[in-house]
Each structure stands twice: as structure tokens, then as C-alpha cells.
Design a protein around this motif. Structure first.
Motif, PDB file in Angstrom:
ATOM      1  N   SER A   1       7.621  -1.964 -12.371  1.00  0.00           N
ATOM      2  CA  SER A   1       8.802  -1.089 -12.450  1.00  0.00           C
ATOM      3  C   SER A   1       8.629   0.117 -11.526  1.00  0.00           C
ATOM      4  CB  SER A   1       9.015  -0.619 -13.892  1.00  0.00           C
ATOM      5  OG  SER A   1       7.992   0.280 -14.262  1.00  0.00           O
ATOM      6  N   GLY A   2       7.493   0.223 -10.835  1.00  0.00           N
ATOM      7  CA  GLY A   2       7.289   1.363  -9.927  1.00  0.00           C
ATOM      8  C   GLY A   2       5.809   1.639  -9.742  1.00  0.00           C
ATOM      9  N   GLY A   3       5.438   2.925  -9.757  1.00  0.00           N
ATOM     10  CA  GLY A   3       4.031   3.318  -9.659  1.00  0.00           C
ATOM     11  C   GLY A   3       3.416   2.985  -8.305  1.00  0.00           C
ATOM     12  N   LYS A   4       2.071   3.053  -8.281  1.00  0.00           N
ATOM     13  CA  LYS A   4       1.356   2.857  -7.007  1.00  0.00           C
ATOM     14  C   LYS A   4       1.612   1.473  -6.416  1.00  0.00           C
ATOM     15  CE  LYS A   4      -2.391   5.912  -8.403  1.00  0.00           C
ATOM     16  NZ  LYS A   4      -3.639   5.921  -9.155  1.00  0.00           N
ATOM     17  N   ILE A   5       1.690   0.482  -7.283  1.00  0.00           N
ATOM     18  CA  ILE A   5       1.819  -0.899  -6.780  1.00  0.00           C
ATOM     19  C   ILE A   5       3.098  -1.082  -5.963  1.00  0.00           C
ATOM     20  CG2 ILE A   5       2.199  -3.304  -7.551  1.00  0.00           C
ATOM     21  CD1 ILE A   5       0.039  -2.791  -9.701  1.00  0.00           C
ATOM     22  N   SER A   6       4.161  -0.351  -6.344  1.00  0.00           N
ATOM     23  CA  SER A   6       5.423  -0.521  -5.609  1.00  0.00           C
ATOM     24  C   SER A   6       5.306   0.000  -4.178  1.00  0.00           C
ATOM     25  CB  SER A   6       6.573   0.173  -6.342  1.00  0.00           C
ATOM     26  OG  SER A   6       6.342   1.559  -6.392  1.00  0.00           O
ATOM     27  N   GLY A   7       4.240   0.804  -3.913  1.00  0.00           N
ATOM     28  CA  GLY A   7       4.076   1.333  -2.549  1.00  0.00           C
ATOM     29  C   GLY A   7       2.953   0.667  -1.779  1.00  0.00           C
ATOM     30  N   MET A   8       2.466  -0.477  -2.244  1.00  0.00           N
ATOM     31  CA  MET A   8       1.312  -1.084  -1.575  1.00  0.00           C
ATOM     32  C   MET A   8       1.685  -1.949  -0.368  1.00  0.00           C
ATOM     33  SD  MET A   8      -1.350  -1.909  -4.725  1.00  0.00           S
ATOM     34  CE  MET A   8      -2.739  -2.470  -3.743  1.00  0.00           C
TER      35      MET A   8
ATOM     36  N   LEU B   1      -5.465  -6.411  -6.522  1.00  0.00           N
ATOM     37  CA  LEU B   1      -4.493  -6.470  -5.417  1.00  0.00           C
ATOM     38  C   LEU B   1      -5.095  -5.931  -4.119  1.00  0.00           C
ATOM     39  CD1 LEU B   1      -1.235  -5.459  -7.344  1.00  0.00           C
ATOM     40  CD2 LEU B   1      -1.777  -7.698  -6.344  1.00  0.00           C
ATOM     41  N   ASN B   2      -5.912  -4.874  -4.227  1.00  0.00           N
ATOM     42  CA  ASN B   2      -6.593  -4.349  -3.025  1.00  0.00           C
ATOM     43  C   ASN B   2      -7.484  -5.415  -2.405  1.00  0.00           C
ATOM     44  OD1 ASN B   2      -5.696  -1.720  -2.589  1.00  0.00           O
ATOM     45  ND2 ASN B   2      -6.965  -0.919  -4.262  1.00  0.00           N
TER      46      ASN B   2
ATOM     47  N   VAL C   1      -1.581 -14.494  -4.698  1.00  0.00           N
ATOM     48  CA  VAL C   1      -1.989 -13.546  -5.742  1.00  0.00           C
ATOM     49  C   VAL C   1      -0.745 -12.801  -6.225  1.00  0.00           C
ATOM     50  CG1 VAL C   1      -3.410 -11.542  -6.310  1.00  0.00           C
ATOM     51  CG2 VAL C   1      -4.299 -13.301  -4.765  1.00  0.00           C
ATOM     52  N   ILE C   2      -0.481 -12.914  -7.531  1.00  0.00           N
ATOM     53  CA  ILE C   2       0.683 -12.221  -8.118  1.00  0.00           C
ATOM     54  C   ILE C   2       0.153 -11.120  -9.022  1.00  0.00           C
ATOM     55  CG2 ILE C   2       2.803 -12.482  -9.459  1.00  0.00           C
ATOM     56  CD1 ILE C   2       2.647 -15.525  -8.955  1.00  0.00           C
ATOM     57  N   GLY C   3       0.407  -9.874  -8.667  1.00  0.00           N
ATOM     58  CA  GLY C   3       0.018  -8.752  -9.520  1.00  0.00           C
ATOM     59  C   GLY C   3       1.169  -8.438 -10.463  1.00  0.00           C
ATOM     60  N   VAL C   4       0.856  -8.314 -11.747  1.00  0.00           N
ATOM     61  CA  VAL C   4       1.902  -7.965 -12.723  1.00  0.00           C
ATOM     62  C   VAL C   4       1.458  -6.701 -13.441  1.00  0.00           C
ATOM     63  CG1 VAL C   4       3.321  -8.763 -14.639  1.00  0.00           C
ATOM     64  CG2 VAL C   4       2.321 -10.450 -13.080  1.00  0.00           C
ATOM     65  N   SER C   5       2.202  -5.627 -13.249  1.00  0.00           N
ATOM     66  CA  SER C   5       1.881  -4.382 -13.958  1.00  0.00           C
ATOM     67  C   SER C   5       3.166  -3.624 -14.210  1.00  0.00           C
ATOM     68  CB  SER C   5       0.925  -3.511 -13.137  1.00  0.00           C
ATOM     69  OG  SER C   5       0.831  -2.231 -13.733  1.00  0.00           O
ATOM     70  N   TYR C   6       3.497  -3.451 -15.471  1.00  0.00           N
ATOM     71  CA  TYR C   6       4.763  -2.775 -15.775  1.00  0.00           C
ATOM     72  C   TYR C   6       4.803  -1.377 -15.153  1.00  0.00           C
ATOM     73  CZ  TYR C   6       8.966  -1.264 -18.013  1.00  0.00           C
ATOM     74  OH  TYR C   6      10.230  -0.800 -18.206  1.00  0.00           O
ATOM     75  N   SER C   7       3.743  -0.595 -15.382  1.00  0.00           N
ATOM     76  CA  SER C   7       3.737   0.782 -14.860  1.00  0.00           C
ATOM     77  C   SER C   7       3.481   0.818 -13.360  1.00  0.00           C
ATOM     78  CB  SER C   7       2.631   1.584 -15.558  1.00  0.00           C
ATOM     79  OG  SER C   7       1.364   1.033 -15.225  1.00  0.00           O
ATOM     80  N   GLY C   8       2.771  -0.172 -12.870  1.00  0.00           N
ATOM     81  CA  GLY C   8       2.360  -0.166 -11.457  1.00  0.00           C
ATOM     82  C   GLY C   8       1.149   0.706 -11.212  1.00  0.00           C
ATOM     83  N   ASN C   9       0.515   1.162 -12.259  1.00  0.00           N
ATOM     84  CA  ASN C   9      -0.616   2.094 -12.096  1.00  0.00           C
ATOM     85  C   ASN C   9      -1.897   1.623 -12.773  1.00  0.00           C
ATOM     86  OD1 ASN C   9       0.795   4.039 -10.586  1.00  0.00           O
ATOM     87  ND2 ASN C   9       1.791   4.799 -12.446  1.00  0.00           N
ATOM     88  N   THR C  10      -1.966   0.382 -13.160  1.00  0.00           N
ATOM     89  CA  THR C  10      -3.127  -0.086 -13.928  1.00  0.00           C
ATOM     90  C   THR C  10      -4.296  -0.385 -13.000  1.00  0.00           C
ATOM     91  OG1 THR C  10      -1.691  -0.901 -15.648  1.00  0.00           O
ATOM     92  CG2 THR C  10      -3.874  -1.893 -15.550  1.00  0.00           C
ATOM     93  N   GLU C  11      -5.428   0.290 -13.239  1.00  0.00           N
ATOM     94  CA  GLU C  11      -6.493   0.278 -12.228  1.00  0.00           C
ATOM     95  C   GLU C  11      -7.092  -1.097 -11.997  1.00  0.00           C
ATOM     96  OE1 GLU C  11      -9.446   3.176 -13.530  1.00  0.00           O
ATOM     97  OE2 GLU C  11     -10.679   1.562 -14.351  1.00  0.00           O
ATOM     98  N   GLU C  12      -7.229  -1.897 -13.058  1.00  0.00           N
ATOM     99  CA  GLU C  12      -7.820  -3.232 -12.874  1.00  0.00           C
ATOM    100  C   GLU C  12      -6.918  -4.082 -11.965  1.00  0.00           C
ATOM    101  OE1 GLU C  12      -7.183  -1.643 -15.759  1.00  0.00           O
ATOM    102  OE2 GLU C  12      -8.463  -2.348 -17.388  1.00  0.00           O
TER     103      GLU C  12
END
Ligand code: PA5
Length: 309
Positions: A105-112, A90-91, A74-85
């Protein structure tokens, strides 16, 4: 007064094709899910046309497909890293023990806590297509330095002279037309990328489809629709499949409508792909200028995100 930040951003695409970070995938997998929305979601769609070694599904929604398991990449792609969908998918991927990675580029996804390719921030997601696409392509396809260099040079030339793109924008503007972009494999989703660039940069409705599928539906409507002159039909040309080229020519004759033709230029699929992408970028940018709207502005998308937060 228009801010030309978007123009400056468009000028970074050539450097993005030289972005060399990629994933290390050391477990075998059976299928790939790419999750992402909007300007990030297009990355998975384009990838799905270039890679066919294993099944690829693109998810632009909240749900991970039920089949996804520990042999699904599974590859998650989100520029902001905060897109809820995207975060939702990813969860679920983590819960299902999928091989999970992301580009952001950062956001929540970078800390998952999974393998993440970090890309430069500060751009619009739609201006970062190269940063988001190249890590996936470099992981799964052999993109040589020659291809990157040739693509760089082609995009550089387009940055220096985008008068043809401006002419198409003027034609759309003068006729107050709705673009219908007609692509073909492996650039069907590039036609869709044009549509989304017209939506976000130029603030106009636009539609896309691809040959040969449109020969089985839209062909009946192109010449006979209500308000026929309200549409600007733009056909990509230069398919390596001569059946597709023949279809484009015959469709124009049968419907009695001249298509505006944009021929993919380049010596590789990657070079042609970025040529077509950048062409659409500049047409949508010039149309924004002609309409006196800010191509950078996505305030309504942001407002909606805030209201749903
Ligand atoms: O272009 C845009 O701003 C949007 O289409 C975004 O890409 C979309 O809302 C998803 O956000 P992100 O790319 O940060 O995941």
C-alpha cells in the motif's frame, strides 16, 4: 469499550475479491519466490497451494534462496511496504537480477523501482488478504467474474449473519480452550490463517496442522495429551478427496475426540477458500469481543518493530 473498526474492515473482504489489478510478467521464469511476513506472508502460503505449474517457495525471513537468479520471479508482499525482512529479500532479488515485483500500500517498497501493484491503505494487513492475494491469483490463474461474483455474495451473506461463528467463539471462550485447526489441501494454510487470526485478533495461542500429515504425529496425542480438554479441535470438512474425509472421521473415532466441524461452502476453490477464511475471521473477532480485548490492537508487534528499527 470495544472499537469495531476491525468489524468494519472484515466487511470489506467481499469487495476485495473483485480487486482486478494484476502483474504483467513478460519474461519467462523457472520458479517463484514469494516474500512476506505475518498478515502479508500468508498470501504466498495460500498461493503456493493453489499454483503448481512451477515451484513456489515462500520466504518469511531475511534470506533469498541461493538458487534465485534472473529466471526467478520474486514477489514481495508487504502491506505497509516497510517490513525489514521483506525489504531484505527484495534487495537481494534486485542484486541477483531476479524478475522482481511487489504488492504494497506504500512505504519504502513502493519506491524501490520495480513493478508494484498498489493496494488501498488504512486497513490492518490481515484485513487486506483479498487485496494482496487477488493480484497474484489473477496473474497466474483464471479467476472468472462468475467466481468473483459468487464469492462476493457468499461473503456478503456471512457479513449479514455470523451467528454460527459466534457460537464457536462462545464454545472456545466458555471452555477457555486453545484452538487446534486441522486443514487439508488446498486449505492447509487457511487453517494457519485461522491460527494467526486467533493470535492477533483474540490474543490467544492457537495451532494448526493438516490432514494427512497430522495422522502421522498428532493422532497419537489428540486423545492422550496432558490437559486434553484444554484444546478445541476444529476440523475443516468438504475435501474433494474422499480419503481425506475418511481420515477425518476415523481420526475422531480412534482418538475419542469430537472435532468441531466447519464445512467449506461454495462451488469453486476460490469461493470455498474465502468462505473458510472469513469464517475464521469472524470466530476470532467474536472471541475478542467475549474476552473484552481489542481485536484491532497489534501494539506489541509495532513496539517490537520500533525497538529493532
Ligand atoms: O498483522 C500484522 O499486523 C502483521 O502480521 C504484519 O502483517 C507483519 O508484521 C508484516 O507487516 P506488513 O504486512 O506491513 O509487511
Amino acid at each position: 469499550m470495544l472499537d469495531d473498526k476491525l468489524l468494519r474492515e472484515l466487511g470489506t473482504l467481499k469487495d476485495q475479491v473483485r480487486f482486478s489489478k494484476k502483474f504483467t510478467i513478460d519474461k519467462d521464469f523457472d520458479n517463484v519466490v514469494v516474500a512476506g511476513m505475518g498478515g502479508s506472508g500468508i498470501v504466498g502460503r495460500i498461493f503456493s497451494e493453489l499454483y503448481s505449474e512451477k515451484p513456489v517457495e515462500v520466504v518469511s525471513d531475511y534470506q533469498l534462496p541461493k538458487y534465485a537468479n534472473d529466471r526467478t520471479l520474486v514477489i514481495g508482499v508487504s502491506y505497509s511496504g516497510n517490513t525489514e525482512e521483506t525489504i531484505s529479500v527484495l534487495n537481494q532479488a534486485q542484486k541477483n537480477n531476479c524478475i522482481t515485483v511487489a504488492i504494497t500500500s506504500g512505504g519504502k517498497i513502493s519506491g524501490m523501482g520495480f513493478q508494484t501493484v498498489l493496494i488501498p491503505g488504512g486497513l490492518q494487513p490481515r484485513s487486506s488478504l483479498g487485496y494482496m492475494l487477488m493480484p497474484i491469483l489473477s496473474t497466474f490463474l483464471d479467476i472468472t467474474n462468475n467466481v468473483r461474483d459468487a464469492t462476493f455474495e457468499r461473503l456478503k451473506n456471512m457479513d449479514e449473519d455470523h451467528s454460527k461463528e459466534e457460537m464457536l467463539a462462545l464454545e472456545i471462550f466458555k471452555g477457555q480452550r486453545i484452538p487446534v485447526i486441522m486443514g487439508f489441501f488446498p486449505f492447509s494454510w487457511v487453517a494457519y490463517r485461522w491460527k494467526t487470526q486467533f493470535n492477533e485478533n483474540s490474543k490467544i495461542m492457537a495451532f494448526s496442522n493438516y490432514f494427512p500429515e497430522l495422522n502421522h504425529n498428532e493422532t497419537m496425542a489428540i486423545g492422550d495429551t496432558f490437559r486434553r480438554d484444554m484444546f478445541e479441535y476444529i476440523a475443516f470438512r468438504g475435501s474433494s478427496n474422499n480419503r481425506i474425509e475418511k481420515r477425518i472421521e476415523e481420526t475422531s473415532k480412534i482418538t475419542g475426540v469430537d472435532f468441531y466441524q466447519v464445512t467449506a461452502e461454495g462451488n469453486s476453490i476460490i469461493e470455498k477458500l474465502f468462505f473458510l477464511v472469513h469464517y475464521g475471521d469472524y470466530v476470532s473477532y467474536h472471541l475478542a469481543k467475549l474476552r473484552n480485548v481489542d481485536p484491532q490492537d497489534v501494539s506489541k508487534i509495532e513496539l517490537l518493530k520500533k525497538r529493532l528499527a
